[in-house]
Design an enzyme around this catalytic site. Structure first.
Site, PDB file in Angstrom:
ATOM      1  N   ASP A   1      60.535  32.595 -10.109  1.00  0.00           N
ATOM      2  CA  ASP A   1      61.422  31.855  -9.210  1.00  0.00           C
ATOM      3  C   ASP A   1      62.647  31.272  -9.919  1.00  0.00           C
ATOM      4  OD1 ASP A   1      59.553  32.400  -7.227  1.00  0.00           O
ATOM      5  OD2 ASP A   1      58.468  30.530  -7.605  1.00  0.00           O
TER       6      ASP A   1
ATOM      7  N   LYS B   1      66.072  35.322 -10.005  1.00  0.00           N
ATOM      8  CA  LYS B   1      66.288  36.728 -10.384  1.00  0.00           C
ATOM      9  C   LYS B   1      66.955  37.505  -9.252  1.00  0.00           C
ATOM     10  CE  LYS B   1      61.858  37.065 -11.120  1.00  0.00           C
ATOM     11  NZ  LYS B   1      61.464  35.657 -11.016  1.00  0.00           N
TER      12      LYS B   1
ATOM     13  N   GLY C   1      58.840  36.803  -4.538  1.00  0.00           N
ATOM     14  CA  GLY C   1      59.696  36.444  -3.410  1.00  0.00           C
ATOM     15  C   GLY C   1      61.091  36.248  -3.977  1.00  0.00           C
ATOM     16  N   HIS C   2      61.981  37.204  -3.737  1.00  0.00           N
ATOM     17  CA  HIS C   2      63.321  37.148  -4.316  1.00  0.00           C
ATOM     18  C   HIS C   2      64.333  36.840  -3.217  1.00  0.00           C
ATOM     19  CE1 HIS C   2      61.931  39.764  -7.969  1.00  0.00           C
ATOM     20  NE2 HIS C   2      61.267  38.641  -7.836  1.00  0.00           N
TER      21      HIS C   2
ATOM     22  N   GLN D   1      58.214  37.907 -11.243  1.00  0.00           N
ATOM     23  CA  GLN D   1      57.488  36.852 -11.963  1.00  0.00           C
ATOM     24  C   GLN D   1      58.284  36.392 -13.197  1.00  0.00           C
ATOM     25  OE1 GLN D   1      55.237  39.816 -10.966  1.00  0.00           O
ATOM     26  NE2 GLN D   1      55.411  38.654  -9.095  1.00  0.00           N
TER      27      GLN D   1
HETATM   28  P1  GDP Z   1      63.343  34.658  -7.863  1.00  0.00           P
HETATM   29  O1  GDP Z   1      61.917  34.837  -7.476  1.00  0.00           O
HETATM   30  O2  GDP Z   1      63.521  34.547  -9.348  1.00  0.00           O
HETATM   31  O3  GDP Z   1      64.260  35.672  -7.258  1.00  0.00           O
HETATM   32  O4  GDP Z   1      63.774  33.236  -7.289  1.00  0.00           O
HETATM   33  P2  GDP Z   1      63.451  32.653  -5.803  1.00  0.00           P
HETATM   34  O5  GDP Z   1      64.269  33.384  -4.819  1.00  0.00           O
HETATM   35  O6  GDP Z   1      61.979  32.604  -5.586  1.00  0.00           O
HETATM   36  O7  GDP Z   1      63.903  31.153  -5.969  1.00  0.00           O
HETATM   37  C1  GDP Z   1      65.200  30.801  -6.361  1.00  0.00           C
HETATM   38  C2  GDP Z   1      65.815  29.914  -5.267  1.00  0.00           C
HETATM   39  O8  GDP Z   1      66.968  29.278  -5.777  1.00  0.00           O
HETATM   40  C3  GDP Z   1      66.262  30.685  -4.051  1.00  0.00           C
HETATM   41  O9  GDP Z   1      66.099  29.869  -2.915  1.00  0.00           O
HETATM   42  C4  GDP Z   1      67.767  30.918  -4.329  1.00  0.00           C
HETATM   43  O10 GDP Z   1      68.523  31.082  -3.135  1.00  0.00           O
HETATM   44  C5  GDP Z   1      68.112  29.641  -5.024  1.00  0.00           C
HETATM   45  N1  GDP Z   1      69.207  29.722  -6.014  1.00  0.00           N
HETATM   46  C6  GDP Z   1      69.447  30.702  -6.926  1.00  0.00           C
HETATM   47  N2  GDP Z   1      70.459  30.338  -7.734  1.00  0.00           N
HETATM   48  C7  GDP Z   1      70.853  29.114  -7.339  1.00  0.00           C
HETATM   49  C8  GDP Z   1      71.845  28.186  -7.806  1.00  0.00           C
HETATM   50  O11 GDP Z   1      72.544  28.416  -8.796  1.00  0.00           O
HETATM   51  N3  GDP Z   1      71.938  27.004  -7.142  1.00  0.00           N
HETATM   52  C9  GDP Z   1      71.167  26.696  -6.076  1.00  0.00           C
HETATM   53  N4  GDP Z   1      71.335  25.507  -5.498  1.00  0.00           N
HETATM   54  N5  GDP Z   1      70.227  27.545  -5.600  1.00  0.00           N
HETATM   55  C10 GDP Z   1      70.073  28.724  -6.237  1.00  0.00           C
HETATM   56  P1  IMO Z   2      58.829  35.843  -8.383  1.00  0.00           P
HETATM   57  O1  IMO Z   2      59.090  37.307  -8.640  1.00  0.00           O
HETATM   58  C1  IMO Z   2      56.303  32.367  -9.066  1.00  0.00           C
HETATM   59  C2  IMO Z   2      52.031  33.089  -9.674  1.00  0.00           C
HETATM   60  C3  IMO Z   2      51.088  32.558  -8.614  1.00  0.00           C
HETATM   61  C4  IMO Z   2      49.881  32.238  -9.470  1.00  0.00           C
HETATM   62  C5  IMO Z   2      49.874  33.372 -10.481  1.00  0.00           C
HETATM   63  C6  IMO Z   2      48.937  34.517 -10.144  1.00  0.00           C
HETATM   64  O2  IMO Z   2      59.257  35.399  -7.040  1.00  0.00           O
HETATM   65  O3  IMO Z   2      59.367  35.022  -9.486  1.00  0.00           O
HETATM   66  P2  IMO Z   2      49.079  36.488  -8.350  1.00  0.00           P
HETATM   67  O4  IMO Z   2      49.163  36.448  -6.858  1.00  0.00           O
HETATM   68  O5  IMO Z   2      50.239  37.173  -9.011  1.00  0.00           O
HETATM   69  O6  IMO Z   2      47.765  36.980  -8.859  1.00  0.00           O
HETATM   70  O7  IMO Z   2      49.148  34.937  -8.799  1.00  0.00           O
HETATM   71  O8  IMO Z   2      51.205  33.855 -10.549  1.00  0.00           O
HETATM   72  N1  IMO Z   2      53.108  33.972  -9.188  1.00  0.00           N
HETATM   73  C7  IMO Z   2      54.400  33.596  -9.065  1.00  0.00           C
HETATM   74  N2  IMO Z   2      54.973  32.399  -9.255  1.00  0.00           N
HETATM   75  N3  IMO Z   2      57.063  33.424  -8.727  1.00  0.00           N
HETATM   76  C8  IMO Z   2      56.497  34.633  -8.568  1.00  0.00           C
HETATM   77  O9  IMO Z   2      57.222  35.763  -8.366  1.00  0.00           O
HETATM   78  C9  IMO Z   2      55.090  34.759  -8.694  1.00  0.00           C
HETATM   79  N4  IMO Z   2      54.215  35.778  -8.571  1.00  0.00           N
HETATM   80  C10 IMO Z   2      53.017  35.295  -8.897  1.00  0.00           C
HETATM   81  O10 IMO Z   2      51.609  31.429  -7.979  1.00  0.00           O
HETATM   82  O11 IMO Z   2      50.093  31.040 -10.168  1.00  0.00           O
HETATM   83 MG    MG Z   3      60.482  33.954  -6.252  1.00  0.00          MG
END
Ligand code: GDP
Ligand code: IMO
Ligand code: MG
Length: 433
Positions: free
Chosen positions: A13, A16, A40-41, A225
């Site tokens: 999270d 990416k 979840g991207h 991840q």
């Molecule tokens: P990922 O799994 O690495 O793709 O990240 P996620 O999408 O799960 O979580 C990142 C969150 O931060 C998302 O809600 C993005 O829209 C948000 N985000 C990404 N970059 C920025 C930033 O520079 N500033 C803010 N405020 N939000 C951001």
């Molecule tokens: P992105 O790509 C954050 C965490 C789960 C749990 C552990 C194992 O959005 O960054 P699993 O279901 O993979 O067996 O769970 O890994 N986890 C993540 N945490 N971002 C993710 O993906 C994750 N994918 C798995 O919360 O702690």
């Molecule tokens: Mg994510």
């Protein structure tokens, strides 16, 4: 022309999805190489938010082909739902725009059932998985019992594999967990119907990438991840069941290691973690709540609140080593605006002794306390910054401290969730110094 890998340096999270979407404009192909719909991207394009779990984050670029590599575990229901979701947004996805490797493994209903039953049985010692069947699917892959995407093309093989698996899985579910056994017929019917819809998307990903490399095209590898969730290099057993690290881009997509040019590590400007496991810089106080609320730190997959804390540079430096990072991209710097001081963890303390690295023994890591560098904060709104110089001096100093400590240049700084809310200091695709 060059090939770039994007990986998470923390516990996932990091943002990416945003960075992959941004960089996708420069490539002909974007490839996911591991994980599944535990990811979840999030992408925010033209003010509209979309979350992808299995489809690569390059999908909004009409001329960029998105591929799902052999290293991914694919829940076919989620794959088809995401295609439908895009269709509802007016984007028709055809097999020209999206492909999935026949060698990728399929997540089956019993994988989800086992994941959920196991976590329930573990009680307080649960990992906090996403419940998407990721671990059990990778287990079957390694046990040589998995069902692959290509098996959807042969109904007899598919039926036979489902039957053999169900026998074993139902015994396990019923006898160990007292869970309901799953019925054979509905699963076969559902997967045969899925086969019809999914088969046109089956692609020879490795060959396609090889051809693209020979044509001197650029490819972007999208990690899911993060390094601390890596099955080998993370906080085992509080990890996922794949290798999110950069080296796995080769195995999970089917290319040789010499083809990779740049490795971009995404670093959230603070730290978050979903699920259980050690977290040295965790803040269970007002600042932690502030980061969670202002950063909207709720899981993009499960909606669970993310645990929050200060940026742990011991973790990021570890990631630089394990992944061979050539660039850092700092995200969510805007969320730190208003905090003073802003702490950076530069070491751990265990029983009065200073540790410079992450101990492998979790019982030791659990008892480590953070050693902080207190940096001066800034009050100015930075979301409009588009060059490094636009940032207040204290924000610049924060970025420089990260760069110095980790010894990798910060090439991208994200100051908002939108595609354009970004400072690009160096393009990771420019490999000529
Ligand atoms: P990922 O799994 O690495 O793709 O990240 P996620 O999408 O799960 O979580 C990142 C969150 O931060 C998302 O809600 C993005 O829209 C948000 N985000 C990404 N970059 C920025 C930033 O520079 N500033 C803010 N405020 N939000 C951001
Ligand atoms: P992105 O790509 C954050 C965490 C789960 C749990 C552990 C194992 O959005 O960054 P699993 O279901 O993979 O067996 O769970 O890994 N986890 C993540 N945490 N971002 C993710 O993906 C994750 N994918 C798995 O919360 O702690
Ligand atoms: Mg994510």
């Amino acid at each position: 022309m060059s090939n770039v890998v994007v990986v998470g340096t923390q516990w996932g999270d990091e943002g990416k999805g945003k960075v992959v979407d941004l960089l996708s404009a420069q490539v002909t192909k974007v490839v996911r190489f591991q994980g599944g719909n535990n990811a979840g991207h999030t992408l925010v394009v033209d003010g509209k938010k979309s979350i992808f779990h299995v489809i690569p984050s390059g999908i909004f670029h009409p001329d960029t082909r998105c591929l799902i590599g052999n290293g991914v575990v694919v829940d076919p229901e989620v794959f088809l739902e995401e295609i439908k979701g895009l269709f509802d947004k007016g984007i028709a996805i055809n097999p020209k725009r999206l492909g999935v490797s026949g060698r990728a493994h399929l997540i089956m209903p019993y994988h989800k059932a086992i994941d959920i039953a196991r976590e329930k049985a573990k009680g307080a010692s649960r990992i906090g998985t996403t419940g998407r069947g990721i671990g059990p699917c990778y287990e079957d892959k390694v046990a040589r019992a998995g069902i692959r995407v290509i098996d959807l093309t042969d109904p007899d093989i598919l039926k036979q594999k489902i039957k053999a698996n169900l026998k074993e899985k139902n015994f396990y579910l019923a006898n160990l967990f007292g869970a309901e056994p799953l019925e054979y017929q509905p699963i076969v019917e559902r997967y045969l119907s899925i086969a019809h819809e999914l088969s046109p998307f089956i692609a020879d990903v490795s060959t396609e990438l090889d051809e693209a490399i020979r044509r001197n095209e650029s490819i972007l590898f999208e990690g899911a991840q993060g390094t601390q969730l890596d099955i080998d290099h993370g906080t085992y057993p509080y990890v996922t069941s794949s290798n999110p690290v950069a080296a796995n881009a080769c195995i999970g997509a089917g290319i040789g290691p010499k083809s990779l040019d740049s490795i971009v590590g995404i670093v959230k400007a603070y730290t978050t973690r979903v699920g259980a496991g050690p977290f040295v810089t965790e803040l269970v106080d007002e600042t932690g709540n502030y980061l969670q609320e202002k950063g909207q730190e709720f899981g993009a997959t499960t909606g669970r609140p993310r645990r929050c804390g200060w940026l742990d540079l011991v973790v990021v430096r570890y990631s630089a080593r394990i992944n061979g990072l050539t660039h850092l991209a700092i995200t969510k710097l805007d969320i730190l605006t208003g905090l003073d001081p802003v702490n950076l963890c530069v070491g751990y303390e265990y029983k009065g002794k200073r540790l410079e690295n992450i101990p492998a023994q979790l019982s030791i890591l659990d008892k480590c306390s953070p050693v902080y560098d207190a940096m001066d904060g800034w009050q100015e709104d930075i979301s409009g910054a588009r060059t490094f110089k636009d940032l207040p001096n204290n924000a610049q100093a924060y970025v420089k401290r990260i760069e110095d400590f980790v010894d990798v240049p910060v090439s991208i700084i994200s100051v908002g969730s939108g595609r354009n809310e970004t400072i690009v200091r160096k393009n990771p695709f420019d490999t000529i110094p």
